[in-house]
Write an enzyme that holds these catalytic residues in place. Structure first.
Site, mmCIF file in Angstrom:
data_model
loop_
_atom_site.group_PDB
_atom_site.id
_atom_site.type_symbol
_atom_site.label_atom_id
_atom_site.label_comp_id
_atom_site.label_asym_id
_atom_site.label_seq_id
_atom_site.Cartn_x
_atom_site.Cartn_y
_atom_site.Cartn_z
ATOM 1 N N ARG A 27 30.773 61.551 35.827
ATOM 2 C CA ARG A 27 30.277 61.271 34.443
ATOM 3 C C ARG A 27 28.933 60.240 34.743
ATOM 4 O O ARG A 27 29.059 59.306 35.450
ATOM 5 C CB ARG A 27 30.978 60.795 33.453
ATOM 6 C CG ARG A 27 32.125 61.971 33.020
ATOM 7 C CD ARG A 27 32.717 61.292 31.839
ATOM 8 N NE ARG A 27 33.663 60.037 32.235
ATOM 9 C CZ ARG A 27 34.710 60.018 32.825
ATOM 10 N NH1 ARG A 27 35.374 61.000 33.156
ATOM 11 N NH2 ARG A 27 35.482 58.727 32.986
ATOM 12 N N ARG A 76 22.525 58.331 27.101
ATOM 13 C CA ARG A 76 22.641 58.060 25.564
ATOM 14 C C ARG A 76 21.284 58.412 24.847
ATOM 15 O O ARG A 76 20.300 58.049 25.535
ATOM 16 C CB ARG A 76 22.550 56.383 25.351
ATOM 17 C CG ARG A 76 23.907 55.910 25.720
ATOM 18 C CD ARG A 76 23.891 54.304 25.393
ATOM 19 N NE ARG A 76 25.169 53.745 26.124
ATOM 20 C CZ ARG A 76 25.201 52.592 26.457
ATOM 21 N NH1 ARG A 76 24.221 51.622 26.328
ATOM 22 N NH2 ARG A 76 26.237 51.912 27.122
ATOM 23 N N ARG A 85 33.165 48.981 52.062
ATOM 24 C CA ARG A 85 31.658 48.650 51.872
ATOM 25 C C ARG A 85 31.809 47.174 51.859
ATOM 26 O O ARG A 85 32.273 46.617 51.012
ATOM 27 C CB ARG A 85 30.934 49.333 50.871
ATOM 28 C CG ARG A 85 30.717 50.859 51.204
ATOM 29 C CD ARG A 85 29.761 51.149 52.311
ATOM 30 N NE ARG A 85 28.343 50.540 51.952
ATOM 31 C CZ ARG A 85 27.308 50.599 52.867
ATOM 32 N NH1 ARG A 85 27.537 50.919 54.396
ATOM 33 N NH2 ARG A 85 26.200 50.469 52.373
ATOM 34 N N ARG A 123 19.344 44.841 44.782
ATOM 35 C CA ARG A 123 19.389 44.278 43.348
ATOM 36 C C ARG A 123 18.833 42.869 43.688
ATOM 37 O O ARG A 123 19.259 42.355 44.566
ATOM 38 C CB ARG A 123 20.218 44.321 42.219
ATOM 39 C CG ARG A 123 21.709 44.044 42.672
ATOM 40 C CD ARG A 123 22.631 44.323 41.598
ATOM 41 N NE ARG A 123 24.158 43.601 41.849
ATOM 42 C CZ ARG A 123 25.062 43.720 41.137
ATOM 43 N NH1 ARG A 123 24.825 44.178 39.878
ATOM 44 N NH2 ARG A 123 26.173 43.445 41.425
ATOM 45 N N GLU A 159 20.800 41.087 46.954
ATOM 46 C CA GLU A 159 21.882 41.716 47.244
ATOM 47 C C GLU A 159 21.805 42.868 48.429
ATOM 48 O O GLU A 159 21.038 43.757 47.982
ATOM 49 C CB GLU A 159 22.752 42.212 46.052
ATOM 50 C CG GLU A 159 24.179 42.390 46.301
ATOM 51 C CD GLU A 159 24.595 42.697 45.015
ATOM 52 O OE1 GLU A 159 25.398 43.651 44.811
ATOM 53 O OE2 GLU A 159 25.064 41.704 44.124
ATOM 54 N N TYR A 198 39.203 49.608 43.051
ATOM 55 C CA TYR A 198 38.024 49.022 42.436
ATOM 56 C C TYR A 198 38.432 48.629 41.392
ATOM 57 O O TYR A 198 38.452 49.325 40.307
ATOM 58 C CB TYR A 198 37.024 49.811 42.684
ATOM 59 C CG TYR A 198 35.644 49.013 42.021
ATOM 60 C CD1 TYR A 198 35.093 48.001 42.674
ATOM 61 C CD2 TYR A 198 35.319 49.081 40.589
ATOM 62 C CE1 TYR A 198 33.938 47.095 42.018
ATOM 63 C CE2 TYR A 198 34.141 48.562 40.082
ATOM 64 C CZ TYR A 198 33.540 47.560 40.750
ATOM 65 O OH TYR A 198 32.712 46.631 40.149
ATOM 66 N N ASP A 243 37.514 46.045 37.703
ATOM 67 C CA ASP A 243 36.643 45.154 37.088
ATOM 68 C C ASP A 243 37.611 44.030 36.771
ATOM 69 O O ASP A 243 38.977 44.028 37.007
ATOM 70 C CB ASP A 243 36.506 45.592 35.853
ATOM 71 C CG ASP A 243 35.033 46.676 35.936
ATOM 72 O OD1 ASP A 243 34.339 46.546 36.670
ATOM 73 O OD2 ASP A 243 35.097 47.896 35.266
#
Length: 366
Positions: free
Chosen positions: A170, A174, A247, A278, A298, A346, A348
């Site tokens: 996905r 928007r 990574r 970034r 980064e 992973y 959050d």
């Protein structure tokens, strides 16, 4: 004698320490780094809380977890609205009507949908075999080429045609003018930085920094009745089944003699020639007005043993190895494994905290 030896002073270990201390238990928390907080650690430079290991933006839909973290430190109203820089062209993220206007000058959702659909149909991909085909079949070629392809290849160190399609089943698209990256109800940054949260969590626990668990394992194990281990799962077992892959990242921090370098906390560089992914300008996380600023470039990189592991590589090969290590972990009767590295997931930040709270309650039979 301690009730718990907690290996790692990141969020999982710190939440466990707080909850165990609250229940009358005695905790010793150790970390091989010289600071608490794991990757959420902030270093104060020129009055700015620098997210030393990359941008950490707290977001969750879980009111219990939001209330939990706010019981230790007040969070501000920061909203993550990154900008993408493609060879000097600027685009809002996530993909929304601002992005589509910047890309094609379309003004209505109907025009934007039609443009994307036209490109999807032209590509005629029925069964996406890799990440490139998956992305094009979701958002068309223009967005893929400018905002996904090279950025993703830099992140993973592999061509998009060599990455599995499931990585982006996905993509957030928007058809409103909304630059808020997250859909979560709650979002913000601790006022005064993440160190305040971690210090509050560790109140009442003994903390020893610069301690490598694996150099003094037998002596440290003997100090406590049980161990809460938050390090690399395979390292706990001396890598005897092989290495789980990650990574890694490299950060270059700079202090600049200007009050505002890029006008936004996060700017992604989505072209293939720029080596970094970034630039983070930390003062914007807390709406800073300091005379100077601190920026961080980064750089993603391949992980080799000894480097900091950041992102687990959840492919078939690593998943098979993970299942074997989990069998070994389940046989350890006095060790609780938890957190991003010990679970090889992973997470959050809110997920780490949620996982810790669930395991604490289960452990104490609540």
């Amino acid at each position: 004698m301690y009730d718990y030896l907690i290996v790692g002073a990141g969020l999982f270990g710190n939440v466990w320490a707080h909850e165990a201390t609250k229940r009358g238990k005695k905790c010793l928390v150790i970390d091989r780094r010289n600071h608490i907080g794991g990757n959420t650690y902030c270093e104060n430079v020129e009055g700015i809380n620098v997210h030393y290991y990359g941008a950490h933006i707290f977001h969750t839909n879980d009111k219990e977890i939001w209330d939990y973290v706010n019981s230790f430190v007040e969070f501000n109203r920061y909203t993550n609205s990154p900008v993408a820089n493609y060879y000097g062209e600027l685009y809002n993220l996530p993909f929304n009507m601002n992005t589509f206007y910047q890309m094609w000058k379309v003004r209505t959702p109907e025009e934007a949908r039609a443009k994307i659909q036209e490109q999807i149909e032209a590509a005629n991909i029925k069964d996406p075999k890799n990440l490139e085909e998956q992305a094009i079949s979701l958002v068309g070629t223009d967005i893929y080429e400018k905002l996904i392809k090279s950025y993703t290849e830099k992140q993973w160190g592999r061509k998009c045609v060599d990455l599995p399609a499931f990585i982006i089943k996905r993509l957030p698209v928007r058809f409103t003018f909304d630059n808020n990256y997250f859909n979560d109800r709650y979002q913000g940054i601790p006022i005064g930085g993440y160190n305040k949260l971690n210090e509050a969590l560790l109140e009442g626990s003994e903390v020893r920094l610069g301690v490598d668990y694996f150099k003094n394992r037998a002596q440290l194990d003997a100090l406590a009745k049980e161990i809460v281990y938050t390090g690399q799962l395979d390292e706990y077992f001396d890598f005897k089944l092989g290495y789980l892959e990650y990574r890694s990242l490299r950060f270059e921090h700079q202090t600049l003699n200007t009050p505002n370098y890029q006008g936004n906390a996060v700017v992604n560089y989505t072209d293939g020639e720029t080596a970094y992914t970034r630039i983070i300008e930390h003062k914007h996380f807390e709406f800073g007005t300091q005379e100077k600023t601190v920026i961080t470039h980064e750089y993603p990189q391949e992980w080799t043993p000894g480097q900091e592991p950041y992102y687990p590589v959840n492919d078939d090969k690593n998943d098979r190895l993970l299942r074997e290590y989990r069998k070994l972990a389940e046989a350890e009767t006095k060790v609780i494994f938890g957190g991003r590295l010990a679970e090889y997931r992973y997470y959050d930040m809110h997920q780490v905290i949620g996982s810790a709270l669930v395991k604490v309650r289960k452990h104490f039979g609540e």
